[in-house]
Design an enzyme around this catalytic site. Structure first.
Site, PDB file in Angstrom:
ATOM      1  N   GLY A   9      30.754  50.434  43.053  1.00 39.64           N
ATOM      2  CA  GLY A   9      32.214  50.245  43.101  1.00 39.64           C
ATOM      3  C   GLY A   9      32.958  51.558  42.920  1.00 39.64           C
ATOM      4  O   GLY A   9      33.946  51.625  42.188  1.00 39.64           O
ATOM      5  N   ALA A  10      32.491  52.598  43.629  1.00 41.66           N
ATOM      6  CA  ALA A  10      33.016  53.957  43.391  1.00 41.66           C
ATOM      7  C   ALA A  10      34.278  54.276  44.197  1.00 41.66           C
ATOM      8  O   ALA A  10      34.839  55.354  44.047  1.00 41.66           O
ATOM      9  CB  ALA A  10      31.934  54.985  43.708  1.00 41.66           C
ATOM     10  N   TYR A 152      35.666  35.603  33.576  1.00 44.23           N
ATOM     11  CA  TYR A 152      35.533  37.066  33.487  1.00 44.23           C
ATOM     12  C   TYR A 152      34.954  37.453  32.121  1.00 44.23           C
ATOM     13  O   TYR A 152      34.015  38.257  32.038  1.00 44.23           O
ATOM     14  CB  TYR A 152      36.907  37.697  33.706  1.00 44.23           C
ATOM     15  CG  TYR A 152      36.936  39.202  33.656  1.00 44.23           C
ATOM     16  CD1 TYR A 152      36.499  39.972  34.731  1.00 44.23           C
ATOM     17  CD2 TYR A 152      37.432  39.876  32.531  1.00 44.23           C
ATOM     18  CE1 TYR A 152      36.543  41.363  34.687  1.00 44.23           C
ATOM     19  CE2 TYR A 152      37.486  41.264  32.479  1.00 44.23           C
ATOM     20  CZ  TYR A 152      37.043  42.003  33.565  1.00 44.23           C
ATOM     21  OH  TYR A 152      37.095  43.383  33.523  1.00 44.23           O
TER      22      TYR A 152
END
Ligand code: NAI
Ligand SMILES: CC(C)c1ccc(C(=O)O)c(O)c1O
Length: 244
Positions: A9-10, A152
């Protein structure tokens, strides 16, 4: 020696800030992205300017074969992975009644499942070499819980428990696993996906502001370097005082 660093997730937010820190050190970067990769060329150019380099790897980490494929790409290109940063994550805020099974599954399979799959794929190489660092981005909400974020919170609480268990398992063999559990950080996730991105929430924090992505990246950089040499299974929570 240049380190081989995998970051999931860069492409934006906290992951991009982490990638920029390692680029400034001139490391070998393996940058995972999900959809857009607009900013990653600039990160790789920075790494090159500092004596390193990098590649980008598209993958949806909620699928275990895709997640382990990132590690295979890294090992294929550089022969090893020194540092894995499990950063990619999803948040949908809704009450328990409103949360659909698909949303639950998406958060669990991305945040917890993706972290598991990347760790499982990277560990054989790290254990064989007797060294490596894994840093999992969890959340302060995985420690304290929060209304309308139950799925979450469950996924991030899972990441915290996973970090502690794996850390105990592999530290004797030289691999150090830790987690950074941020408080509210000003990124697209907070701005677009939460019900709580507002002045009232900000004013309720002891520091009266949300955090910046680079304030999380600094913790990751520390855990990955000499400052992390004696850190095993720890959950560091830069949160502006939101969770004390
Ligand atoms: N922003 C915040 O307040 C906080 C964020 N975090 C965590 O920090 C991490 C980064 O979040 P932010 O930068 O804030 O969010 P963001 O939404 O800006 O970035 C998340 C990144 O993860 C990627 N991603 C999402 N699902 C993916 C998938 N299935 N496969 C591959 N990549 C995927 C996205 O494409 C994006 O690049 C996440 O794990 C998040 O849960 C933790 C605490 C607070
Ligand atoms: C409730 C606040 C605004 C908030 C929102 C999202 C996260 C997260 O993504 O983990 C937080 O840690 C928060 O404190």
């Amino acid at each position: 020696m240049k380190r081989v660093v995998v970051i999931t997730g860069a492409a934006r937010g906290i992951g991009l800030a982490i990638a920029r820190r390692f680029a400034a050190s001139g490391d070998h970067l393996v940058l995972n992205y999900f959809d857009t990769r607009d900013q990653l060329d600039e990160v790789i150019r920075t790494a090159e300017a500092n004596g390193g380099d990098g590649i980008t790897v598209q993958a949806d980490i909620s699928h275990p074969e895709a997640a382990s494929g990132i590690i295979r790409e890294a090992e294929g290109r550089y022969g090893r992975v020194d540092i894995l940063v499990n950063n990619a994550g999803r948040l949908v805020s809704a009450t328990v009644e409103q949360t659909t099974w698909a949303q639950w599954e998406q958060m669990i399979s991305t945040n917890l499942g993706g972290t598991w799959a990347c760790m499982q794929a990277v560990l054989p190489g790290m254990l064989a070499r007797g060294q490596g660092r894994i840093i999992n981005i969890s959340s302060e909400l995985g420690l304290i819980g929060f209304p309308t974020y139950a799925a979450y919170c469950a996924s991030k609480g899972g990441v915290i428990a996973l970090t502690k268990a794996v850390a105990k398992e592999v530290a004797p063999k030289g691999v150090l696993v830790n987690s950074v559990a941020p408080g509210p950080i000003e990124t697209d996730m907070l701005i677009n996906d939460t019900l709580e991105f507002n002045d009232e929430t900000r004013a309720s924090l002891p520091l009266r502001r949300f955090g910046k992505p680079d304030e999380i990246a600094a913790m990751v950089e520390a855990l990955a370097g000499p400052a992390g040499d004696y850190m095993v299974g720890q959950i560091i929570s830069p949160n502006g005082g939101a969770a004390i």
